[in-house]
Design a protein around this motif. Structure first.
Motif, short mmCIF file in Angstrom:
data_model
loop_
_atom_site.label_atom_id
_atom_site.label_comp_id
_atom_site.label_asym_id
_atom_site.label_seq_id
_atom_site.Cartn_x
_atom_site.Cartn_y
_atom_site.Cartn_z
N LEU A 174 -23.20 7.87 111.05
CA LEU A 174 -24.25 8.53 110.07
C LEU A 174 -25.65 8.00 110.32
O LEU A 174 -26.62 8.51 109.39
CB LEU A 174 -23.77 8.66 108.60
N GLU A 175 -26.02 6.84 110.50
CA GLU A 175 -27.00 5.99 110.88
C GLU A 175 -27.62 5.52 109.66
O GLU A 175 -28.87 5.76 109.35
CB GLU A 175 -28.09 6.77 111.87
N LEU A 176 -26.64 5.11 108.64
CA LEU A 176 -26.93 4.85 107.21
C LEU A 176 -26.82 3.26 107.17
O LEU A 176 -26.12 2.49 107.88
CB LEU A 176 -26.02 5.58 106.39
N GLN A 177 -27.40 2.63 106.33
CA GLN A 177 -27.19 1.16 105.91
C GLN A 177 -25.72 1.06 105.19
O GLN A 177 -25.66 1.75 104.42
CB GLN A 177 -28.28 0.75 105.07
N PHE A 178 -25.09 0.08 105.81
CA PHE A 178 -23.86 0.00 105.19
C PHE A 178 -23.47 -1.49 104.75
O PHE A 178 -24.21 -2.36 105.51
CB PHE A 178 -22.70 0.33 106.60
N ARG A 179 -23.06 -1.68 103.58
CA ARG A 179 -22.85 -2.92 103.11
C ARG A 179 -21.33 -2.78 102.47
O ARG A 179 -20.72 -1.90 102.03
CB ARG A 179 -23.79 -3.37 102.15
N ARG A 180 -20.79 -4.03 102.66
CA ARG A 180 -19.27 -4.27 102.03
C ARG A 180 -19.19 -5.41 101.09
O ARG A 180 -19.67 -6.42 101.36
CB ARG A 180 -18.51 -4.53 103.08
N VAL A 181 -18.50 -5.25 99.83
CA VAL A 181 -18.37 -6.07 98.99
C VAL A 181 -17.12 -6.26 98.53
O VAL A 181 -16.24 -5.29 98.49
CB VAL A 181 -19.19 -5.67 97.54
N GLN A 182 -16.54 -7.49 98.96
CA GLN A 182 -15.12 -7.81 98.32
C GLN A 182 -15.21 -8.25 96.97
O GLN A 182 -15.46 -9.43 96.47
CB GLN A 182 -14.77 -8.90 99.40
N PHE A 183 -14.28 -7.38 96.33
CA PHE A 183 -14.20 -7.58 94.89
C PHE A 183 -13.32 -8.85 94.62
O PHE A 183 -11.99 -8.69 94.95
CB PHE A 183 -13.89 -6.23 94.10
N THR A 184 -13.53 -9.72 93.69
CA THR A 184 -12.72 -10.92 93.42
C THR A 184 -12.78 -11.17 91.78
O THR A 184 -13.68 -10.48 91.28
CB THR A 184 -13.18 -11.84 94.01
N PRO A 185 -11.90 -11.70 91.29
CA PRO A 185 -11.71 -12.13 89.75
C PRO A 185 -12.91 -12.80 89.44
O PRO A 185 -13.24 -12.55 88.04
CB PRO A 185 -10.51 -12.76 89.73
N ASP A 186 -13.78 -13.24 90.04
CA ASP A 186 -15.13 -14.35 89.69
C ASP A 186 -16.21 -13.56 90.09
O ASP A 186 -17.31 -14.16 89.68
CB ASP A 186 -14.95 -15.55 90.21
N LEU A 187 -16.09 -12.27 90.48
CA LEU A 187 -17.46 -11.56 90.70
C LEU A 187 -18.21 -10.96 89.52
O LEU A 187 -17.44 -10.46 88.39
CB LEU A 187 -16.96 -10.43 91.67
N MET A 188 -19.26 -11.52 89.38
CA MET A 188 -20.20 -10.83 88.42
C MET A 188 -21.10 -9.57 88.42
O MET A 188 -21.41 -9.43 89.76
CB MET A 188 -21.16 -12.22 88.01
N PRO A 189 -21.53 -8.89 87.19
CA PRO A 189 -22.25 -7.89 87.76
C PRO A 189 -23.58 -8.07 88.54
O PRO A 189 -23.73 -7.31 89.35
CB PRO A 189 -22.67 -7.37 86.34
N SER A 190 -24.23 -9.30 88.22
CA SER A 190 -25.35 -9.62 88.95
C SER A 190 -25.27 -9.73 90.63
O SER A 190 -26.03 -9.52 91.37
CB SER A 190 -26.03 -10.75 88.54
N ASP A 191 -23.87 -10.24 90.77
CA ASP A 191 -23.46 -10.20 92.29
C ASP A 191 -23.71 -8.90 92.80
O ASP A 191 -23.77 -8.81 94.37
CB ASP A 191 -22.08 -10.89 92.52
N ILE A 192 -23.52 -7.70 92.35
CA ILE A 192 -23.61 -6.46 93.06
C ILE A 192 -24.96 -6.00 92.73
O ILE A 192 -25.45 -5.28 93.73
CB ILE A 192 -22.51 -5.61 92.32
N LEU A 193 -25.41 -6.02 91.47
CA LEU A 193 -26.50 -5.18 91.23
C LEU A 193 -27.90 -5.92 91.64
O LEU A 193 -28.85 -5.19 91.99
CB LEU A 193 -26.69 -5.01 89.52
N GLY A 194 -27.77 -7.37 91.46
CA GLY A 194 -29.27 -8.05 91.65
C GLY A 194 -29.29 -9.01 90.64
O GLY A 194 -28.79 -8.90 89.58
#
Length: 331
Positions: free
Chosen positions: A69-89
């Motif tokens: 699709l020629e789209l920007q792709f990102r992958r996030v590995q979710f872990t027990p210590d992941l915080m909302p700011s690690d995803i949202l910014g």
């Protein structure tokens, strides 16, 4: 239908969908139903939850979709210590060395992309799950009183492993409802598995060509809304969804196996998904087959089964099959 588009323009758009499926097939062996349902979710403008055991190529499938699709792709590995700011910014404090003035600057997180793979979403705590699912629904991120709009198109594919329960945080039913489709990824057939072994253990690498860009995806999403959906089909979808709720008029299987039925969002999702499937098959009108094919992926995560269903080892798919038998299409 948009009068500025000619029949030739529409046929060109539909032909690109076939090219897109062929491009993904260069990297993915088999899994035709899974690929089709992913594309349906993309065209309908919804998000998908993929469930399957490890090693079935879920990450490769999503990455291949992003390349095609020629789209920007990102992958996030979710872990027990992941915080909302690690995803949202988060906000960073910066200093202008010339003036000495300090100010905060918002640093966007990985959610600011077109195609996000949320790998093993059920391994992160509810606070982080809720932050992601809120952004999925609103398509915006609010931080320090400022609202930031996510890119368009924006498509989230979340995965979860159905086997492991230790150290996981199952998604509540209200949050599962935010996903348009719940897609089951099964084991490949014997021939497909043999082809996978041959393709992935040699020197040949299958590159996925880019066949469509973001603007074309947005145009096709708008085209889905224009697909014809007859009043008789709309009535059938309404009756199917309402019949999934336990009550005096519900089918016997629903009264016995369902504790809580699907809400109106299930009907909205089924109509949009059926329209997207029709377009994917080169049609500008939805049919009964489109609804029957998508009833399970649309509704299986929106039904809360009773203890009796668990005791009898009945699944949501068993309930949906009973619904399709008990609530026939009325011409």
């Amino acid at each position: 239908m948009n009068s500025t588009l000619t029949e030739a323009d529409i046929q060109t758009q539909l032909a690109k969908l076939g090219t897109l499926r062929s491009a993904i097939a260069q990297a993915i062996v088999g899994q035709e139903a899974v690929v089709e349902q992913l594309l349906i979710g993309l065209l309908a403008g919804g998000h998908c939850l993929l469930e399957g055991v490890p090693g079935l190529g879920k990450t490769l499938l999503v990455r291949s979709l992003g390349q095609a699709l020629e789209l920007q792709f990102r992958r996030v590995q979710f872990t027990p210590d992941l915080m909302p700011s690690d995803i949202l910014g988060t906000e960073l404090l910066e200093e202008d060395h010339g003036t000495g003035h300090r100010h905060f600057r918002f640093q966007p997180g990985p959610i600011f992309t077109n195609l996000l793979l949320a790998d093993e979403l059920n391994r992160t705590p509810p606070k982080t799950q809720a932050a992601l699912l809120e952004a999925m629904q609103e398509r915006t991120v609010s931080y320090a009183g400022v609202t930031h709009t996510l890119p368009a198109p924006f498509f989230v594919l979340a995965t979860q492993n159905p086997l492991e329960q230790a150290g996981t945080y199952p998604l509540p039913e209200a949050q599962l409802d935010r996903f348009l489709l719940h897609i089951r990824v099964d084991y490949p057939s014997e021939n497909e598995e043999r082809d996978i072994l041959a393709q992935t253990t040699g020197t040949r690498h299958s590159d996925v060509p880019s066949v469509m860009h973001g603007e074309e995806v947005l145009a096709l999403q708008a085209r889905v809304r224009e697909v014809h959906f007859g009043d008789d089909l709309l009535s059938w979808v309404t009756r199917l969804v309402r019949a999934s709720r336990p009550g005096e008029n519900a089918p016997a299987e629903v009264r016995q196996w369902v504790k809580w039925g699907a809400g109106p969002r299930a009907g909205q999702s089924l109509v949009l998904a059926a329209k997207a499937r029709a377009l994917l098959h080169g049609r500008l009108a939805a049919t009964r087959e489109d609804i029957a094919a998508l009833a399970a992926p649309v509704m299986r995560h929106r039904l809360l089964l009773s203890f009796a269903a668990e005791a009898e080892q009945k699944s949501a798919d068993d309930v949906i099959a009973a619904l399709l038998r008990s609530v026939p299409f009325a011409a």
